[in-house]
Scaffold this motif. Structure first.
Motif, PDB file in Angstrom:
ATOM      1  N   TYR A 144     119.254 -47.586  59.332  1.00 36.98           N
ATOM      2  CA  TYR A 144     120.146 -46.423  59.422  1.00 36.98           C
ATOM      3  C   TYR A 144     121.566 -46.969  59.423  1.00 36.98           C
ATOM      4  N   THR A 145     122.360 -46.603  58.431  1.00 40.03           N
ATOM      5  CA  THR A 145     123.670 -47.226  58.266  1.00 40.03           C
ATOM      6  C   THR A 145     124.670 -46.664  59.276  1.00 40.03           C
ATOM      7  N   PRO A 146     125.622 -47.481  59.717  1.00 46.01           N
ATOM      8  CA  PRO A 146     126.594 -47.044  60.722  1.00 46.01           C
ATOM      9  C   PRO A 146     127.474 -45.905  60.219  1.00 46.01           C
ATOM     10  N   ASP A 147     127.882 -45.047  61.147  1.00 44.00           N
ATOM     11  CA  ASP A 147     128.856 -43.997  60.845  1.00 44.00           C
ATOM     12  C   ASP A 147     129.591 -43.644  62.130  1.00 44.00           C
ATOM     13  N   ASN A 148     130.338 -42.558  62.137  1.00 48.25           N
ATOM     14  CA  ASN A 148     131.122 -42.188  63.316  1.00 48.25           C
ATOM     15  C   ASN A 148     130.253 -41.850  64.517  1.00 48.25           C
ATOM     16  N   ASN A 220     119.276 -33.197  58.844  1.00 54.15           N
ATOM     17  CA  ASN A 220     120.317 -34.198  59.051  1.00 54.15           C
ATOM     18  C   ASN A 220     121.448 -33.969  58.042  1.00 54.15           C
ATOM     19  N   PRO A 221     122.659 -33.624  58.513  1.00 52.33           N
ATOM     20  CA  PRO A 221     123.735 -33.261  57.569  1.00 52.33           C
ATOM     21  C   PRO A 221     124.236 -34.419  56.721  1.00 52.33           C
ATOM     22  N   SER A 222     123.952 -35.665  57.112  1.00 51.13           N
ATOM     23  CA  SER A 222     124.425 -36.809  56.331  1.00 51.13           C
ATOM     24  C   SER A 222     123.482 -37.159  55.188  1.00 51.13           C
ATOM     25  N   VAL A 223     122.338 -36.474  55.110  1.00 56.97           N
ATOM     26  CA  VAL A 223     121.350 -36.738  54.060  1.00 56.97           C
ATOM     27  C   VAL A 223     121.242 -35.536  53.131  1.00 56.97           C
ATOM     28  N   GLU A 224     121.440 -35.774  51.835  1.00 59.61           N
ATOM     29  CA  GLU A 224     121.376 -34.702  50.841  1.00 59.61           C
ATOM     30  C   GLU A 224     120.164 -34.825  49.921  1.00 59.61           C
ATOM     31  N   VAL A 225     119.542 -36.003  49.885  1.00 61.87           N
ATOM     32  CA  VAL A 225     118.386 -36.234  49.024  1.00 61.87           C
ATOM     33  C   VAL A 225     117.306 -36.946  49.838  1.00 61.87           C
ATOM     34  N   ILE A 226     116.066 -36.458  49.729  1.00 62.54           N
ATOM     35  CA  ILE A 226     114.934 -37.059  50.436  1.00 62.54           C
ATOM     36  C   ILE A 226     113.968 -37.632  49.408  1.00 62.54           C
TER      37      ILE A 226
END
Length: 476
Positions: A144-148, A220-226
């Motif tokens: 899981y890549t880092p974010d805010n 999850n709002p940071s994911v647009e494609v599954i």
């Protein structure tokens, strides 16, 4: 076990307090736990705890880590345990968790060699605490890549020089996979596109199922494609997948293994999966709006297209293209299934005639063969002209970069007036979907890398580019 989506976020993707069990303090001995601890150290996880039943000290980058003998020795709260010790001691782990509660466990280790998976699962059922969730066994775990909101997580036990995790501000895709090796190959193959926000290798899925992960990432709002790689379903899981997929608006891209009798046997031996009828699964995907790919190659390509074009959804299916070789124009037309060839506006036709200073381009078609004589500026101008046409919904650009009129070699490709940078600028400003094919070998990788860094879906042949764009426009 019913858990809120927020719970999954805290425990598997943004945990506070991570214990890695099975970290060897012998530098001469390979250790999965040590590789994972190194990756988490490099992510600057200050809540990292290492466990080795012999105790001791281990050092990463000048920092000394105490090796705790067990979970109970750790005073702080632990959200996540990453278990890499021998599988035969897995039951002992959960005995310890009864004394030192944790929310989640990733079982990297497989199944003990002396029992069948079904028997191992029964043993786990008796000992795993009700409030502890488990990914695995027999998996690589979570990236899981880092974010805010998250420091990030990486339990894929491969050192950086062998597999670098690259991501960007437009990383928006999750890969859910039953196979860890598939996760590694897709991450490696799509590395330069920097599109993965998360990857979950879930292995035998004793506890956390495909439907659990699908539900979490659908919200999850940071994911647009599954995207998914599936070998098989547990009893009732296929129905759960179908009912959930019908409700999800995000694109779901699936490759299903075990299509044949031989494949089904291989899947069963790998992760104890029941593959079921592929025809039934195919029909269910069609009804649920799931994008089912027939090859791993198509899976790679569609993940790239849907991810990078997530914010450039087409308003229709009218397509136009710019190529510098006749066979590329013909091949692209042959590959189209759902799109239709655009009819260019008369204003666009006049623009094309002005740009065509050699008088070689047929302006009566929307598939412009601009010939090997076209230079970088002409490539960009032709592309911009058809993009601006109100009758065009999407565009493909195909480049055979060997011609001397183009700045495509390592010495020239970075020039601001070279086609790579010119096309990148056009792509960033356009709201219409664009795909690019660069039909060439290793010598032109530097040229291709410029396009990749701009977030453009780039393919090594026109067929892949057109098929991907065709399925993307059809879905939307």
């Amino acid at each position: 076990k019913a858990c809120s989506l927020l719970w999954y976020d805290c425990c598997f993707f943004s945990p506070k307090g991570i214990a890695v069990i099975g970290v060897s303090n012998d530098p001469e001995k390979y250790s999965l736990g040590r590789e994972i601890a190194q990756l988490l150290h490099d992510m600057k996880r200050e809540d990292l705890y290492l466990i080795n039943n012999k105790g001791g000290i281990f050092q990463y980058g000048g920092k000394d880590y105490r090796l705790y003998k067990n979970l109970k020795e750790i005073d702080d709260n632990i959200d996540l345990v990453v278990y890499t010790a021998p599988a035969k001691f897995t039951i002992d782990l959960f005995k310890d968790i009864h004394q030192k509660p944790v929310k989640s466990v990733i079982l990297i280790s497989g199944v003990p060699s002396d029992i069948e998976y079904s028997e191992f699962a029964k043993q786990l059922q008796k000992i795993v605490p009700q409030n502890t969730r488990v990914i695995g066994p027999n998996c690589m775990g979570v990236v899981y890549t880092p974010d805010n909101n998250s420091k990030g997580l990486n339990t894929f036990f491969i050192e950086k020089k062998r597999l670098e995790l690259k991501y960007s501000d437009f990383s928006n895709t999750v890969l859910l996979t039953q196979s860890g090796a598939l996760a590694v190959t897709e991450l490696d193959r799509l590395q330069e596109s920097r599109l993965f926000k998360s990857i979950v290798s879930f292995g035998n899925k004793y506890d956390v199922k495909i439907s659990d992960l699908l539900a979490y990432f659908s919200e999850n709002p940071s994911v647009e494609v599954i995207s998914l790689y599936i070998e098989g379903f547990d009893p009732g899981e296929g129905r759960q997948f179908f009912e959930l997929a019908k409700k999800i608006k995000k694109p779901i891209i699936v490759y299903k293994a075990g299509k044949t009798e031989a494949g089904a046997k291989a899947a069963a031996s790998h992760t104890a999966s029941m593959t079921g009828s592929y025809d039934v699964f195919k029909a269910a995907c069609s009804q649920a709006g799931v994008i089912l790919t027939e090859s791993i190659e198509d899976h790679h390509d569609l993940i790239k297209t849907f991810s990078l074009l997530a914010n450039k959804k087409p308003k229709g299916k009218r397509v136009a293209g710019v190529v510098n070789a006749g066979f590329e124009s013909t091949a692209s037309a042959d590959e189209i299934e759902h799109m239709i060839q655009a009819n260019l506006d008369l204003e666009t036709v006049e623009k094309i005639k002005k740009i065509d200073r050699y008088g070689l381009v047929d302006s009566h078609t929307s598939y412009l063969d601009i010939t090997p004589m076209a230079d970088d500026k002409m490539y960009a101008d032709f592309t911009q002209a058809i993009l601006d046409d109100k009758n065009v919904d999407c565009v493909f650009v195909s480049i055979v970069p060997h011609t001397v009129s183009l700045k495509t070699i390592p010495e020239t490709c970075h020039a601001p007036d070279g086609s790579a940078n010119l096309l990148s600028d056009i792509y960033k400003k356009s709201s219409k979907p664009i795909v690019v094919s660069v039909n060439a070998g290793r010598y032109y990788e530097e040229f291709t890398e410029i396009l990749n860094k701009a977030g453009i879906p780039v393919y090594h042949d026109i067929r892949c580019a057109i098929n991907s764009l065709d399925k993307f426009t059809h879905f939307h």
